[in-house]
Design an enzyme around this catalytic site. Structure first.
Site, short mmCIF file in Angstrom:
data_model
loop_
_atom_site.label_atom_id
_atom_site.label_comp_id
_atom_site.label_asym_id
_atom_site.label_seq_id
_atom_site.Cartn_x
_atom_site.Cartn_y
_atom_site.Cartn_z
N ASP A 22 -56.61 -2.25 14.45
CA ASP A 22 -55.35 -2.80 13.93
C ASP A 22 -55.13 -2.39 12.47
O ASP A 22 -56.10 -2.24 11.71
CB ASP A 22 -55.40 -4.33 14.04
CG ASP A 22 -54.01 -4.94 13.91
OD1 ASP A 22 -53.01 -4.21 14.08
OD2 ASP A 22 -53.93 -6.14 13.63
N GLY A 23 -53.86 -2.22 12.11
CA GLY A 23 -53.52 -1.98 10.71
C GLY A 23 -52.88 -0.62 10.44
O GLY A 23 -52.61 -0.30 9.28
N GLY A 25 -49.84 0.37 11.08
CA GLY A 25 -48.48 0.21 10.56
C GLY A 25 -48.50 -0.14 9.08
O GLY A 25 -47.75 0.43 8.28
N TRP A 27 -50.87 0.38 6.96
CA TRP A 27 -51.42 1.51 6.20
C TRP A 27 -50.30 2.49 5.86
O TRP A 27 -50.19 2.98 4.73
CB TRP A 27 -52.50 2.19 7.04
CG TRP A 27 -53.26 3.29 6.38
CD1 TRP A 27 -54.43 3.18 5.68
CD2 TRP A 27 -52.93 4.69 6.38
NE1 TRP A 27 -54.84 4.41 5.23
CE2 TRP A 27 -53.93 5.35 5.65
CE3 TRP A 27 -51.88 5.44 6.91
CZ2 TRP A 27 -53.93 6.74 5.45
CZ3 TRP A 27 -51.86 6.81 6.70
CH2 TRP A 27 -52.87 7.45 5.99
N HIS A 39 -50.31 5.77 12.86
CA HIS A 39 -51.01 5.94 14.15
C HIS A 39 -51.77 7.27 14.18
O HIS A 39 -52.86 7.37 14.74
CB HIS A 39 -50.01 5.85 15.31
CG HIS A 39 -49.41 4.48 15.45
ND1 HIS A 39 -50.17 3.33 15.45
CD2 HIS A 39 -48.13 4.06 15.58
CE1 HIS A 39 -49.38 2.26 15.58
NE2 HIS A 39 -48.14 2.69 15.66
N GLU A 69 -48.46 -5.45 25.91
CA GLU A 69 -47.40 -5.99 25.06
C GLU A 69 -46.80 -4.91 24.13
O GLU A 69 -45.68 -5.04 23.66
CB GLU A 69 -47.95 -7.14 24.21
CG GLU A 69 -48.35 -8.39 25.00
CD GLU A 69 -49.67 -8.27 25.76
OE1 GLU A 69 -50.51 -7.42 25.41
OE2 GLU A 69 -49.87 -9.04 26.72
N LEU A 133 -72.46 8.87 25.53
CA LEU A 133 -71.63 7.74 25.09
C LEU A 133 -70.55 7.50 26.15
O LEU A 133 -69.85 8.43 26.54
CB LEU A 133 -70.95 8.07 23.74
CG LEU A 133 -69.90 7.06 23.27
CD1 LEU A 133 -70.53 5.73 22.89
CD2 LEU A 133 -69.11 7.62 22.08
N ARG A 196 -58.03 -12.61 15.66
CA ARG A 196 -57.72 -13.04 17.03
C ARG A 196 -58.13 -11.96 18.02
O ARG A 196 -58.37 -10.82 17.65
CB ARG A 196 -56.25 -13.44 17.19
CG ARG A 196 -55.27 -12.47 16.63
CD ARG A 196 -53.81 -12.89 16.89
NE ARG A 196 -52.92 -11.94 16.23
CZ ARG A 196 -52.35 -12.15 15.04
NH1 ARG A 196 -52.51 -13.29 14.41
NH2 ARG A 196 -51.61 -11.20 14.50
C1 FPP Z 1 -52.36 -1.38 16.01
O1 FPP Z 1 -51.91 -1.20 14.67
C2 FPP Z 1 -52.59 -0.07 16.63
C3 FPP Z 1 -51.94 0.37 17.75
C4 FPP Z 1 -50.95 -0.43 18.48
C5 FPP Z 1 -52.18 1.71 18.29
C6 FPP Z 1 -53.61 2.16 18.26
C7 FPP Z 1 -53.62 3.62 18.38
C8 FPP Z 1 -54.39 4.43 17.65
C9 FPP Z 1 -55.41 3.97 16.68
C10 FPP Z 1 -54.24 5.90 17.72
C11 FPP Z 1 -54.58 6.52 19.01
C12 FPP Z 1 -55.93 6.27 19.50
C13 FPP Z 1 -56.57 7.09 20.34
C14 FPP Z 1 -57.87 6.64 20.89
C15 FPP Z 1 -56.02 8.41 20.73
P1 FPP Z 1 -50.49 -1.79 14.29
O2 FPP Z 1 -49.47 -0.74 14.56
O3 FPP Z 1 -50.26 -3.08 15.02
O4 FPP Z 1 -50.67 -2.02 12.76
P2 FPP Z 1 -49.99 -3.18 11.89
O5 FPP Z 1 -50.61 -4.48 12.36
O6 FPP Z 1 -50.39 -2.83 10.49
O7 FPP Z 1 -48.51 -3.12 12.11
#
Ligand code: FPP
Length: 252
Positions: A22-23, A25, A27, A39, A69, A133, A196
């Site tokens: 998470d994070g 967005g 960042w 992303h 979601e 792995l 959470r």
């Molecule tokens: C949550 O951060 C992250 C996601 C919804 C997407 C996760 C995807 C990746 C890390 C990239 C792709 C991964 C692979 C394995 C190819 P957020 O967007 O909710 O961040 P925020 O809470 O700061 O808004």
């Protein structure tokens, strides 16, 4: 201990790590850049984390890449994530295979485009025999969805006469869930500051050690993983028993 560049005593090494990345967005926002850039940086961090797990001799890693979601996010962001998945699958699968990684996906695949589904299947087939792995990507996954599909599987068996309702126990239900062939996660990491579970592996985290860090996922690296592993090594895992009982069992 092993002779990896990331040595940890065997007893302190999780057999399975699950991560909510998470994070991304926030960042990107902090840099006045679009969320999609976050992303992309998140995908690079995921690669670093896979490398660090290989170095540390972690046998299984499960990454939450896209929840059920997440389809509700703006079309532009969902589109960018799909492009990212497609590119990551094209770019990384051969390299993962070369490094002895077995790749698998859990979740509902039908909503993904045929080209993504085809690459998922190719990645799984190509890496099927690898054991170094076990990398699982949770995509269009949620813990509740997993429980529902397990309930359906068992209900079908009951309806077909091969299972009696009385025979349904924790082991039987657990075996119908995703990841049933892997050890349950020992360490659950969430980056980005929120504390959470967000509908990730609900059943499987029953006795998992939870570790939360404020670090935003794109900044998560081998040092961050090391911190999480150090914290894990300090935990006393009692599984419902007392410290005294554990001490008795440990003494010869
Ligand atoms: C949550 O951060 C992250 C996601 C919804 C997407 C996760 C995807 C990746 C890390 C990239 C792709 C991964 C692979 C394995 C190819 P957020 O967007 O909710 O961040 P925020 O809470 O700061 O808004």
């Amino acid at each position: 201990m092993n002779d990896s560049p990331f040595p940890i005593p065997d007893a302190a090494r999780p057999r399975h790590i699950a991560i909510i990345m998470d994070g991304n967005g926030r960042w990107a926002k902090a840099r006045h850049r679009p969320r999609s850039l976050g992303h992309r940086a998140g995908a690079r961090a995921a690669n670093l984390c896979i490398d660090a797990c290989l170095d540390a001799g972690i046998p299984a890693l499960t990454l939450f890449a896209f929840s059920r979601e997440n389809w509700q996010r703006p079309d532009e962001e969902v589109g960018a994530l799909m492009q990212l998945f497609l590119r990551a699958l094209d770019r990384e699968v051969d390299e993962l295979n070369r490094r002895g990684v077995r790749l698998r996906f859990i979740g509902e695949r039908d909503a993904f485009s045929p080209d993504i589904r085809e690459r998922m299947a190719r990645g799984e087939a190509l890496t099927l025999r690898n054991t170094r792995l076990h990398l699982t990507i949770a995509a269009d996954y949620s813990g509740r969805w997993d429980l529902v599909q397990a309930a359906r599987t068992l209900a079908r068996q009951v309806a077909g006469g091969s299972l009696s309702p009385e025979a349904i126990d924790e082991a039987r239900l657990g075996a119908a869930l995703a990841l049933s062939d892997l050890p349950e996660p020992d360490l659950f990491i969430r980056s980005g500051g929120d504390m959470r579970i967000s509908n990730f592996l609900l059943w499987q985290v029953a006795y998992c050690e939870l570790y939360f860090t404020d670090t935003l996922w794109p900044d998560f690296d081998a040092t961050e993983l090391r911190r999480a592993l150090d914290a894990f090594a300090q935990r006393e895992r009692r599984f419902g028993r007392t410290s005294e009982q554990l001490a008795m069992e440990a003494s010869p």
